[in-house]
Scaffold this motif. Sequence first.
Motif, mmCIF file in Angstrom:
data_model
loop_
_atom_site.group_PDB
_atom_site.id
_atom_site.type_symbol
_atom_site.label_atom_id
_atom_site.label_comp_id
_atom_site.label_asym_id
_atom_site.label_seq_id
_atom_site.Cartn_x
_atom_site.Cartn_y
_atom_site.Cartn_z
ATOM 1 N N GLY A 197 89.361 34.183 36.857
ATOM 2 C CA GLY A 197 90.272 33.334 37.610
ATOM 3 C C GLY A 197 90.901 32.256 36.752
ATOM 4 O O GLY A 197 90.605 32.131 35.556
ATOM 5 N N LEU A 198 91.749 31.454 37.374
ATOM 6 C CA LEU A 198 92.507 30.437 36.644
ATOM 7 C C LEU A 198 91.590 29.386 36.019
ATOM 8 O O LEU A 198 91.628 29.148 34.805
ATOM 9 C CB LEU A 198 93.512 29.767 37.588
ATOM 10 C CG LEU A 198 94.432 28.705 36.976
ATOM 11 C CD1 LEU A 198 95.217 29.280 35.814
ATOM 12 C CD2 LEU A 198 95.368 28.148 38.036
ATOM 13 N N VAL A 199 90.736 28.753 36.817
ATOM 14 C CA VAL A 199 89.823 27.747 36.278
ATOM 15 C C VAL A 199 88.740 28.401 35.432
ATOM 16 O O VAL A 199 88.400 27.918 34.346
ATOM 17 C CB VAL A 199 89.188 26.909 37.406
ATOM 18 C CG1 VAL A 199 88.149 25.952 36.837
ATOM 19 C CG2 VAL A 199 90.249 26.131 38.159
ATOM 20 N N GLY A 200 88.204 29.512 35.905
ATOM 21 C CA GLY A 200 87.140 30.188 35.174
ATOM 22 C C GLY A 200 87.539 30.596 33.771
ATOM 23 O O GLY A 200 86.767 30.458 32.818
ATOM 24 N N GLY A 201 88.760 31.091 33.633
ATOM 25 C CA GLY A 201 89.242 31.458 32.308
ATOM 26 C C GLY A 201 89.324 30.269 31.382
ATOM 27 O O GLY A 201 89.020 30.364 30.181
ATOM 28 N N CYS A 202 89.707 29.122 31.934
ATOM 29 C CA CYS A 202 89.775 27.897 31.127
ATOM 30 C C CYS A 202 88.387 27.398 30.774
ATOM 31 O O CYS A 202 88.161 26.886 29.669
ATOM 32 C CB CYS A 202 90.550 26.817 31.886
ATOM 33 S SG CYS A 202 92.302 27.183 32.147
ATOM 34 N N SER A 212 92.998 19.594 43.753
ATOM 35 C CA SER A 212 94.146 19.832 44.619
ATOM 36 C C SER A 212 94.819 21.133 44.136
ATOM 37 O O SER A 212 94.157 21.999 43.573
ATOM 38 C CB SER A 212 95.105 18.640 44.537
ATOM 39 O OG SER A 212 96.212 18.828 45.381
ATOM 40 N N LEU A 213 96.119 21.252 44.336
ATOM 41 C CA LEU A 213 96.858 22.420 43.859
ATOM 42 C C LEU A 213 96.658 22.575 42.355
ATOM 43 O O LEU A 213 96.854 21.632 41.591
ATOM 44 C CB LEU A 213 98.352 22.254 44.167
ATOM 45 C CG LEU A 213 99.277 23.348 43.616
ATOM 46 C CD1 LEU A 213 99.030 24.659 44.343
ATOM 47 C CD2 LEU A 213 100.728 22.921 43.747
ATOM 48 N N LEU A 214 96.247 23.766 41.938
ATOM 49 C CA LEU A 214 95.968 24.022 40.531
ATOM 50 C C LEU A 214 97.217 24.499 39.805
ATOM 51 O O LEU A 214 97.918 25.406 40.276
ATOM 52 C CB LEU A 214 94.864 25.071 40.402
ATOM 53 C CG LEU A 214 93.471 24.608 40.833
ATOM 54 C CD1 LEU A 214 92.548 25.807 41.041
ATOM 55 C CD2 LEU A 214 92.889 23.651 39.805
ATOM 56 N N LEU A 215 97.468 23.891 38.657
ATOM 57 C CA LEU A 215 98.593 24.279 37.823
ATOM 58 C C LEU A 215 98.097 25.168 36.687
ATOM 59 O O LEU A 215 97.029 24.931 36.129
ATOM 60 C CB LEU A 215 99.281 23.048 37.243
ATOM 61 C CG LEU A 215 99.768 22.005 38.258
ATOM 62 C CD1 LEU A 215 100.322 20.778 37.536
ATOM 63 C CD2 LEU A 215 100.816 22.604 39.185
ATOM 64 N N GLY A 216 98.870 26.194 36.351
ATOM 65 C CA GLY A 216 98.485 27.103 35.284
ATOM 66 C C GLY A 216 99.005 28.497 35.566
ATOM 67 O O GLY A 216 99.505 28.786 36.659
ATOM 68 N N GLU A 217 98.877 29.377 34.583
ATOM 69 C CA GLU A 217 99.382 30.730 34.707
ATOM 70 C C GLU A 217 98.295 31.650 35.238
ATOM 71 O O GLU A 217 97.268 31.861 34.597
ATOM 72 C CB GLU A 217 99.872 31.245 33.349
ATOM 73 C CG GLU A 217 101.083 30.492 32.820
ATOM 74 C CD GLU A 217 102.297 30.623 33.729
ATOM 75 O OE1 GLU A 217 102.489 31.721 34.299
ATOM 76 O OE2 GLU A 217 103.030 29.633 33.880
ATOM 77 N N ARG A 218 98.505 32.185 36.426
ATOM 78 C CA ARG A 218 97.572 33.136 37.022
ATOM 79 C C ARG A 218 97.990 34.572 36.717
ATOM 80 O O ARG A 218 99.171 34.859 36.541
ATOM 81 C CB ARG A 218 97.529 32.979 38.552
ATOM 82 C CG ARG A 218 97.020 31.646 39.051
ATOM 83 C CD ARG A 218 96.984 31.654 40.566
ATOM 84 N NE ARG A 218 96.603 30.378 41.137
ATOM 85 C CZ ARG A 218 95.349 29.996 41.373
ATOM 86 N NH1 ARG A 218 94.362 30.824 41.061
ATOM 87 N NH2 ARG A 218 95.087 28.820 41.906
#
Length: 219
Positions: free
Chosen positions: A10-15, A147-153
């Motif tokens: 996922g977005l956060v997990g990948g980071c 809140s709303l997550l910014l990044g490339e999904r």
Amino acid sequence: MQAVIVGATGLVGGCVIQELLAEPRYTHVTSIGRRSQAPQVKKWTERIGPMSDMDALWSEIQADVAFCCLGTTIRKAGSQEAFAEIDWHLPVRFARVARQKGVKQLHVVSSLGADARSKTFYLQTKGRMEEDLKTLGFETLVIYRPSLLLGEREEKRPFEHFSAAAYRFVEPYYPRFLQTWKPIDAKDVAQVMVQQSLAGIPGTRIMENRDMHAQPDQS
């Protein structure tokens, strides 16, 4: 230190994975998931299989810290029941096995506004997940409410894409009274999660969205 993470695709997990790999104090990282990311780094291994068999996926894993970055949308999940399985029941199963395996710390991504008493199903589900995790007895439990997550999904979420684009346009004029709901970059959330794990402060606490903006290094 050794870490285990679920939701690494996922977005956060990948980071979080990238932060852990770059942090020399973490000597090994194990990701649990349904599909491989083909890691090319020696200190990163995978456990791939059905999420329904969490005990088998955890076999032979040794970790000091667990990160849970699972999350989806009701639309993608297909139903409220399927959403609750991914965003509530699965994180709790992951955490319960982690506790049984002797993991000391659990760091979990939830959502801004999570509340088990909320009339909104999404926020109610997140809140129930949080409440269940608090009963497991981790030495350190930190819940992150972005809140709303910014990044490339990898997946397409049109509404979130539109909202993120609109926010970047108005960011210089963002009013102070709306800072609580200010969108946040997934990389910033991941950085705070890893910093907090290195600090290892005992107890249960919640990192609200505003706490994760410009969070100082506590390592």
